[in-house]
Design a protein around this motif. Structure first.
Motif, short mmCIF file in Angstrom:
data_model
loop_
_atom_site.label_atom_id
_atom_site.label_comp_id
_atom_site.label_asym_id
_atom_site.label_seq_id
_atom_site.Cartn_x
_atom_site.Cartn_y
_atom_site.Cartn_z
N ASN A 148 40.17 44.16 43.05
CA ASN A 148 39.96 42.74 42.76
C ASN A 148 38.52 42.36 43.11
O ASN A 148 38.27 41.43 43.86
N ARG B 228 46.49 45.64 38.54
CA ARG B 228 47.76 46.34 38.35
C ARG B 228 47.93 46.84 36.92
O ARG B 228 48.91 47.49 36.60
N PRO C 39 43.58 39.39 40.10
CA PRO C 39 44.32 40.43 40.82
C PRO C 39 45.36 41.14 39.97
O PRO C 39 45.70 42.29 40.24
N TYR C 40 45.86 40.47 38.94
CA TYR C 40 46.86 41.14 38.10
C TYR C 40 46.23 42.23 37.25
O TYR C 40 46.89 43.21 36.92
N SER D 45 42.63 33.26 38.71
CA SER D 45 43.76 33.80 39.46
C SER D 45 44.43 34.97 38.76
O SER D 45 45.27 35.63 39.35
N THR E 72 43.68 48.36 44.83
CA THR E 72 43.62 47.17 43.98
C THR E 72 42.44 46.35 44.44
O THR E 72 42.56 45.48 45.29
#
Ligand code: SF4
Ligand code: SF4
Lengths: 192, 373
Positions: B154, B67, B63-64, B60, B152
């Motif tokens: 991912n 950024r 996705p960070y 999880s 983004t």
């Protein structure tokens, strides 16, 4: 002498760059005036650049087919920002067909009575759609969703009437004489 | 008559200055136009990613990492995936490795396009920026077809990638490369050869090789100083050892000084060509097969730690991950290229003009999310 050569080089290199710019005048435009032109409409009048309507796999807003959802809560657990809330009741046992291409059957005993997705928090990462065993949570190609108020970004996928119907169903199911089955419990979707 | 007195002025540059590339603030002490001191004030974009990493499960956090550097999201995804694969001993299928290289190099092109375009626009030439963005838009279209997002992405997963290429995608990538390769020359005609542009950069703020190493510069900034160090070659990961490409280094282009702003710029331009070369090789040899290794649903790597670094467009990005055997990491430390580039600006800008500071920031390709995390 160097002085004049420098000037000449500066002028000629600028002219070279300008020639590149000039060529752009005779090419088709690359951009569209977005709100005026509907980019989802494949036949965009007056436009012939590279921009296509959003692609097949575009990750727009999430939607969920609650008739298929088996309330397994996996999507809520994987979501990094906790934006999915699933509450469910135990109901009669049925089977549903997965919306994934394989169309596998899964048993369904839990029925969602509340399924909220907070689109203001969602970062459209797609982790939830990957873990969902039935493929019922999936992306749409919709991306226009400005809202005047923050709470309007929370999408409720189950209407109160539907929730009422499921609750009634669950109560009937629980009332049935079934010695080995415990009564329906609520599952909290919120992670700590 | 006493000599003319000048005062030291304090001038704020940023955080909303368009050429600081994101929210970075410099407190300048200037003597007229000459910079006496440039004090970087970072932290405007701090999101606490390292802390977040300790709170979410390993997959999880992916996705960070988008950024972490939104201009090169796939490279960041890959770095995180690779760290965890090393930590948990996961083998990635060859098709996924190829897809990773293709996407990462496409992303490198996209990122360098922004970098060179932004440097030109900082120097007062706005048109090249638009040209660069136009070509980057085509890469974004390719990514949108592949994974559904334009910024983004991912896309990488621990043990592989999330989606296989849609039908015809490889041909469209090839089509893009055929279109784009001559565009580099057009771009060079447009701005790189421009006398004014060259003169503004070629002697400005040279970084010697020793200084670059001492300050820990990485990536194109290090190579701009003539140091031939590229993790893809020197500490290979993925399938890079099987691919042929060169590592461009600065050599005082256009009679300039070695390690000047123009060298750093030229290294990026040359890397565009190398990336194209790498992608072409991958497209020719991509095998069929799985794109995702078998990874347990709840990943609990054994106790241990790993430091894994990869070559992102802004230099080395490294993840230091400590595992306690839990489903979340015990500690994650992220090291990025822009951070070290940021630290050299103060030393580098002394004695140059304010307008040159813009060139220094632009040529070091500092972006705020990487600095602040
Ligand atoms: S797309 Fe990502 S952020 Fe959005 S609901 Fe799914 S898992 Fe959560
Ligand atoms: S993962 Fe799918 S089936 Fe399970 S609760 Fe979420 S939407 Fe429903």
């Amino acid at each position: 002498m160097n002085y004049f050569r420098n000037i000449w080089e500066a002028i000629s290199s600028i002219a070279q760059g300008m020639a590149v710019t000039l060529r752009q005048f005779f090419t088709k435009p690359e951009t569209v005036q977005y709100p005026e032109v509907d980019v989802l409409n494949p036949r965009m009048p007056g436009y012939s650049g590279h921009l296509k309507p959003v692609s097949e796999r575009f990750r727009g807003f999430l939607t969920v087919d609650t008739t298929v959802c088996i309330s397994c809560n996996q999507c809520a657990h994987v979501c990094p920002v906790d934006c999915i809330l699933v509450e469910s009741e135990k109901g009669p046992k049925t089977t549903v067909n997965s919306l994934r291409p394989d169309g596998k059957e899964s048993p369904k005993t839990r029925y969602p009575v509340q399924f909220d997705i907070h689109l203001g928090r969602c970062m459209y990462c797609g982790l939830c759609t990957e873990v969902c065993p039935t493929g019922c949570i999936h992306f749409t190609r919709e991306f226009r969703g400005a809202a005047g108020e923050y709470h309007k970004l929370i999408h409720h996928f189950i209407s109160p009437e539907e929730a009422e119907r499921v609750r009634k169903l669950a109560a009937e199911e629980a009332a049935k004489p079934k010695p080995e089955k415990p009564v329906a419990t609520k599952v909290e979707a919120e992670k700590e | 008559m006493s000599p003319l007195q000048t005062d030291i002025w304090t001038l704020n540059m940023g955080p909303q200055h368009p050429s600081t590339h994101g929210v970075i603030r410099f407190v300048l002490k200037t003597d007229g136009e000459i910079i006496a001191d440039a004090d970087p004030d970072v932290g405007f974009l701090h999101r606490g990613l390292e802390k977040i990493a300790e709170l979410v499960p390993y997959p999880s956090f992916m996705p960070y990492t988008d950024r972490l550097d939104y201009l090169a999201a796939i490279n960041m995804n890959w770095a995180w995936a690779l760290s965890i694969e090393r930590l948990a001993g996961i083998e990635v299928p060859p098709r996924a490795e190829h897809l990773r290289v293709i996407t990462a190099e496409l992303n490198r092109i996209a990122s360098h396009l922004i970098s060179v375009g932004a440097l030109a626009s900082d120097m007062g030439a706005f048109t090249p920026f638009v040209h660069a963005l136009r070509d980057r838009e085509r890469i974004n279209d390719l990514f949108e077809e592949l994974c559904g997002a334009r910024l983004t992405f991912n896309y990488c997963r621990i043990g592989g990638v999330s989606l296989d290429a849609p039908p015809g995608w490889f041909d469209r990538v090839r089509g893009f490369l055929d279109y784009y390769e001559p565009m580099i020359d057009v771009f060079n005609r447009l701005i790189t050869d421009n006398k004014i542009f060259v003169e503004r950069l070629r002697r400005v703020a040279p970084v010697s090789a020793e200084m670059a190493i001492a300050y820990g510069l990485v990536g194109p900034n290090l190579r701009g100083s003539g140091v031939k160090f590229d993790l893809r070659k020197d500490e290979p990961y993925g399938i890079y050892p099987q691919l042929e490409f060169e590592v461009p280094v600065g050599r005082g282009y256009r009679d300039g000084v070695l390690g000047s702003c123009f060298d750093r710029y030229m290294v990026r331009i040359e890397e565009l060509r190398q990336s194209i070369r790498i992608i072409r090789q991958c497209l020719d040899r991509i095998p069929e097969g799985e794109i995702q290794a078998k990874v347990p649903k709840v990943l609990r790597p054994a106790k241990g730690e790993v430091y894994c670094r990869t070559e992102a467009p802004r230099g080395e990005v490294g993840f230091y991950v400590i595992s306690n055997g839990e489903k979340t990491p015990a500690r994650v430390k992220i090291r990025t290229g822009s951070w070290s580039a940021m630290s050299i600006i103060r030393e580098l800008s002394k004695g140059w003009m304010i307008a040159d500071l813009v060139a220094i920031i632009g040529s070091l390709d500092v972006i705020a999310p990487e600095v602040d995390r």
